[in-house]
Structure formats: C-alpha cells, structure tokens
Design a protein around this motif. Sequence first.
Motif, PDB file in Angstrom:
ATOM      1  N   GLU A  30      72.769  24.291  11.703  1.00 20.47           N
ATOM      2  CA  GLU A  30      72.327  25.072  12.856  1.00 20.47           C
ATOM      3  C   GLU A  30      70.935  25.659  12.635  1.00 20.47           C
ATOM      4  OE1 GLU A  30      75.432  27.911  13.231  1.00 20.47           O
ATOM      5  OE2 GLU A  30      76.876  26.493  14.093  1.00 20.47           O
ATOM      6  N   SER A  31      70.648  26.053  11.377  1.00 23.22           N
ATOM      7  CA  SER A  31      69.370  26.711  11.075  1.00 23.22           C
ATOM      8  C   SER A  31      68.212  25.728  11.011  1.00 23.22           C
ATOM      9  CB  SER A  31      69.466  27.466   9.744  1.00 23.22           C
ATOM     10  OG  SER A  31      70.498  28.418   9.770  1.00 23.22           O
TER      11      SER A  31
ATOM     12  N   TYR B 231      67.797  22.647  12.550  1.00 24.30           N
ATOM     13  CA  TYR B 231      68.051  21.579  13.523  1.00 24.30           C
ATOM     14  C   TYR B 231      66.816  20.718  13.795  1.00 24.30           C
ATOM     15  CZ  TYR B 231      65.924  24.926  16.778  1.00 24.30           C
ATOM     16  OH  TYR B 231      65.073  25.807  17.397  1.00 24.30           O
TER      17      TYR B 231
ATOM     18  N   THR C 205      77.470  24.059   7.558  1.00 26.04           N
ATOM     19  CA  THR C 205      77.488  24.220   9.015  1.00 26.04           C
ATOM     20  C   THR C 205      76.348  25.147   9.451  1.00 26.04           C
ATOM     21  OG1 THR C 205      79.894  23.913   9.058  1.00 26.04           O
ATOM     22  CG2 THR C 205      78.873  24.935  10.994  1.00 26.04           C
ATOM     23  N   GLU C 206      76.135  26.212   8.669  1.00 26.03           N
ATOM     24  CA  GLU C 206      75.029  27.134   8.950  1.00 26.03           C
ATOM     25  C   GLU C 206      73.681  26.443   8.779  1.00 26.03           C
ATOM     26  OE1 GLU C 206      75.344  30.572   6.493  1.00 26.03           O
ATOM     27  OE2 GLU C 206      77.434  30.979   7.039  1.00 26.03           O
TER      28      GLU C 206
ATOM     29  N   ASP D 291      83.654  22.304  16.958  1.00 29.34           N
ATOM     30  CA  ASP D 291      82.242  22.685  17.040  1.00 29.34           C
ATOM     31  C   ASP D 291      81.398  21.823  16.102  1.00 29.34           C
ATOM     32  OD1 ASP D 291      82.777  24.627  18.901  1.00 29.34           O
ATOM     33  OD2 ASP D 291      82.960  26.247  17.422  1.00 29.34           O
TER      34      ASP D 291
ATOM     35  N   HIS E  74      78.476  19.027  17.185  1.00 33.10           N
ATOM     36  CA  HIS E  74      77.118  19.050  16.630  1.00 33.10           C
ATOM     37  C   HIS E  74      76.763  17.688  16.041  1.00 33.10           C
ATOM     38  CE1 HIS E  74      73.688  21.519  15.078  1.00 33.10           C
ATOM     39  NE2 HIS E  74      73.544  20.437  14.333  1.00 33.10           N
TER      40      HIS E  74
END
Length: 732
Positions: free
Chosen positions: A545-546, A548, A541-542, A578, A582
């Motif tokens: 986000e990092s 993208y 998940t991180e 969440d 995404h």
Amino acid sequence: MEEDNPAALVDICLAWVCHSMEQLCVKREDGSLCFHHCPVFPQLLADQLLSKMAEEGVLNDSTIGVFRSHEHLRLRRVCLRASHLSAEAFCLATQPHRLQELDASRVHGGLTVSDVLLSLAANTESSDNLQRLNLSRLEMGEGFLENERLSFSSMPGLRTVLLAGTELDDSGLQDLCTLPRLEALDISSTCVTDLTSLLDCQATLMSLSAHGLRHLEMPAARLLLVLGRLERLRHLDLSDDRLTSDGDGVVEQLLEKPGILPALLSLDMSGRRGITDNAVQAFLEARPNMTFIGLLATGAGFSDFFTVKSNLKVAGEANIHQISEALKRYCERECFIREALVHLYSLTNDTDEPQSDVLKLVIMGMKSHEQSLHVQLVATACIFNLTTQDKVLGMPLCLLRTTVHQLLIAMRHFPNHEQLQKNCLLSLCNDRILQDVPFDRFDAAKLVMSWLSSREDHTLQRMAVAIVSILVSKLTTEETTRLGAEAFIMEQLLSIVQQKASAGVVDSTLKFALSALWNLTDESPAACRHFLQCQGLELYTEVLESYYTESCIQQKVMGLLNNIAEVVELRADLMDEDLLEHVLTLLGGADVEVGVSYFAGGILANLTSTGVSAWTLDLELRDTILSKLHSAILTWTPPQHEMVSYRSFQPFYPLLNSSQPTGVQLWAAWAVHLVCRQNASQYASMLQEEGGLDILKSLILHPDTHDDVRKLAESIVGISEQAEQARREREG
C-alpha cells in the motif's frame, strides 16, 4: 584469466586421508588410531602424510597413533608444528623411527624439550643421525641438563638447532656449542646472558639468529669481539621486535667495523631504529656478495642504492618490493608483520594493477596471527585496498577463496571490533567475490546476519544486507531452507523492512532486504512458515500500500508472496479479500511492469488451483480472478532481460494438470515458456530430466486444452527439441 596451478594429486589424496581417519582406522584400547589396512608407504610419502596431518589440524594423540609401527610408515623428516600432542603420544609414535629431522615447534599439549630429548635418546639411531631439530616455543621441562641423557651433545649429527622462545640458558648454550657439526643456531628470545660459548663452534657455525635476547648482559664491545671471531658466519640476525633505537649500539658499531664477518651474506637488523643509509651502504659496499639485509623499522633503505643493487634483497618499508620481502621473512613475527602491513596499506591506497603476489603474503601473515587484533585489523584494510574495483578481476579464484576464508575467520574472532568488521564487509561487498568465488556461502551469510543483528550503523547495515542478499541467491535449496529456519535472520531482515517502510524510504538497503527475504523463501516451506509467524504478511501488505508506485519494491513483495502461494498448506493464510483485490489490480495495465504482473498472476494462479472446495472467499471473486488472469496474460510482453530464474519446474507441473482452470494452466505455461525462450539449453535439459516434456505433450493432446495454452505448450516443446538437437550436434 589463468588460474594458479591446481593442487597436486598427492596433496588432494593426503588431505582426503587426513579427514577420513575415523573411517580408515580402528581404535586401540588407549584411544589411539591404527589403519585397518595399510600398504607399505614410500618413505617420503609417510613424511608427507604426517606433515599434512599437522597442516590440516588433525594431528593429535589419537591420530598420531597410525605411526607407531615403522613397518608400513617409516618416518625420517617429522613435522608436528603447532599440533596438540602429549609427551606420551609423541614418544610412542616417534621412537620406532630413525629420524633425520624433527620439527616440534609450537606444539601444545604438554610436550617439553626434555620429553623430546629423552625420546630421541631412547633410539640410538635417531640420536646418532638427527641433523635438524626445531623445538621453538616449547617449555624446557623439569630436570633439563641434570641428566646427561637430556643434553644436546648426545646427538653429534645435529647441524641445525632452533630453540627460539624457549628457556634455554647459558649452560644449555654451552652444551649446544660442543656439537661438532653445528652450522645453524637460533637462540632468539631465550634466557641466554652470554654468547661467549659460541667461540666453541666458530669453526662450523654459519647461521646465527639471536634477536630478542632480553637477558643478555654482555657489553657491546665484548659481544662484537665474539661475533667478529665467527669468521664462517654467513647469516646473522640481530633484529629487535621492540622497535626501539639501537640503545646498546651493537649494530651501529658492527656496521662501522670494516673487516668483521668477511663471509657474511645476510644481516638482519630490522627494528633497530636510528640506522642510517650511509652506514648500511658502506657496510654493503665492502661486502659485494651480500644477498639480504633486514631494514624494516630502522629508518634506512630509502636510498637509490638499495633499488639499483639487483642481487640484494631488502626487507624494509621504502617500496612494495621491500615490504613484500619483509612479509615473507617475518611471517612468524607478529610485530614485524604488523609494521610491514601498516606501510603496505599506505602504499596500496592508489594502486590500480592487480597484485596477487602481495595479497598472498598478506593472507600468509593473517594465517600466522589469527588471534592478533593488530595484525588482523591492518591486514583486512590491506585486503580492501588490494581487491577494490577491477583489481579483483585479475586474481585467481583460489587466492580469492582463501582471502574470503581469512576474512570470515577475522570476523568470527573479533565480532565486537567495528572497524575490523567494516574492513571485512567492504572487501566482501564485491560482485566478483560474491558471484564467482567458491566458498561456504551458507556459513558466510549466517555470520554476516549474526553480526548485523546487533548493529545499527546504516552504512554497515547496507553492506551487510547487500552481501546476504547476493549470498542467499547462490545457495542450494537445502541451504536456503536451513538459513530460513534461523529465526533471528528472518526477524532481522523483516525489522529492516519495517524501519524503512515506517520512514517511507526507498533505498538499496530496503531493496536488498526484500531480495534476501524473497530468496530465503524460494522453494522453502519452512522459511515461508517462519515468515508468516513473524507477521511478515501484515508488514508486506503495508508495504504494498505504501509503495504502490515503486515497481521494484512491488515485484520483490509479489515474488515472496508467490513463494508462499506455492506451498499448499499455507495458501489459506493468503485468503484475504482486500489483499487479493490489491493483487488483482497489479495483473496488468499501462502503469504496471510485466515483472509485477507476472508474480501477481502466480499468486492468483496458485490460490485458485486448489479447487472450489479449498476456496474460502466469495466464489464470484474466484471466477473474476480466473477470467482476468487469462485475459491479462495474453497482453504481457516478455522482457528482453532475464526477469526470473528457476532451480526446478516442480512448482509448475501441478498447475499444468488437465483438470486445472485455463487461466492457471496459461500462467504456468507462460512462465516455463519465458525462461526456456531466454535460456533454452539450461531449461530444456531441466524439463527433460524432470519429466516436464511428457506433461506438456499430454497437455497438447488433451481435447479440453484451450488453444492459448496449447500454443505455448507446443512452442516450449519445439524450443526444447531444438536445444536437444543442438546439444547432440555439439557433442558430435
């Protein structure tokens, strides 16, 4: 590319027998084996079976029992080399046979020279008819020569006796030299102090190997006098493994004697430093029939004379031909193999042509000295030189398979030697080897990951992860499951991803680690479960986000999450609002590559396929997902390149059920259509075998099937039928 000749059928059959002893035999009370049923073997085949058992490493006190009876298996030429045998088992198995040759060199397990001679003496036919005896590297045993039954002279038919590395002394040599037909003798590295006894067999002796005689007390003049009277001698080995100067001057003086050893065809003086080209050339010119000269580590052999003399083979270091000859001749001698490989490494740094024959010799040396770090270190460096870039393309797969096998053995034997491990990884990190060469990829992947778990060198880490990533992609589903169940592998790969993500790095190591994890979890619920237990979902998940803006990273992350979504009992772990929001953003758009959108769609299709009762989030979100999934798929343009491959269509069939929402059906149909369109022959047969065509045809006929789904299903069926028709036409 032409392959090496395939293995002979007899070798394949014998190897099968060797590894099927437990099934083919019953056990006697003492634990030895006896065939259930054994036809009468041709005599030569019986010898070959025993030799193959020794070669395959299955010859021991139990298995050698099948030769106790000579009615069905009659032995003449017995090879037990390097096996593990006790004296009792040896005697019981060999005494019934009329032996002509016996090779018990390097047998471990307690067998001694005394045991062998006593056993041979118990069978007069063997003692009278034995012609060749190799007992190198055996202990002499108690009572040797105290009993006349233990003398070599009791076997008058002996022509060749090899006793290198034993405790043979002067009295034993004296006994040997009374043999009336002795032609070849190897007393290298024994306790002999005086060679005068050789004069007793000067009328018959044609080959003498006498290197490494550390206890020799004869002055050079006396030794040369004895050697000079061996006028029938054709081969003489006076080499020295210590690689020191010719301190006693024996070889130097031998070269200067004009008429000595007139029948000589082969002279080995490797390791005797300080020999000059001029001295050797003069000696050879006086003997134009010479066929071999050993000059490794002497300083000689560099003159043009040695390259233009076509009938002369030279074991030296001046060029590839001399080094190759040295690797052939000195396979059993660790010091010389290491010396030859050092020079080979220097000469192969800039070679461009494939050199399969040279690689074979390197592998042969590695096999003979698997416990020698010095040999393995320089050999693995040579392998890298010989298999870099395009050179590997011109080599037979069977040779490369053997090469990989030896590299893995070296890695396993010396796990803490960084340079050796680096050499092996450099050689393995080759597309031709990893993609095409048949070897145990499961074992290799596990070994490389085990090594990686205790290393932090970034260069080695990158290579190791790259190797594992490719290996995992080539494993069967069963092997992938077994590998994914190894906790340390999953943890190590996730640790690498964590390191890179924390630093915000995008490099090949991160990409290979993500690919390896993706492949590990493919159709492997156990690996998926392991991933979740190791907090992999939180990490991914991180990463989403990092990174993208990194489509390559996102596709690999989405691919793994899609693997988890295929596992019904794990879908609840992905029910995070969440996360799904995404994933929804990756379904389509000008900035999102179709590969990323495809796997995002797969995650959403699988999660919504379980029905409203299993949906734990807001139902409005589910409706939104299904609507956007349908509309997004209609905008996807299939890429020209292969985006994904499948081992099976089984995960898609539940999604094609008539009860599924249209968006779910459409994603599954699009997925099957994509790969069938790109590789019709492979996937059409897969659909046929798995019953997928029947499922698609039922979907087409169902009244509630949406037109968008029906069109894709009809196209898939059409592609499959065309592929099947083409197959039938090819087969006539």
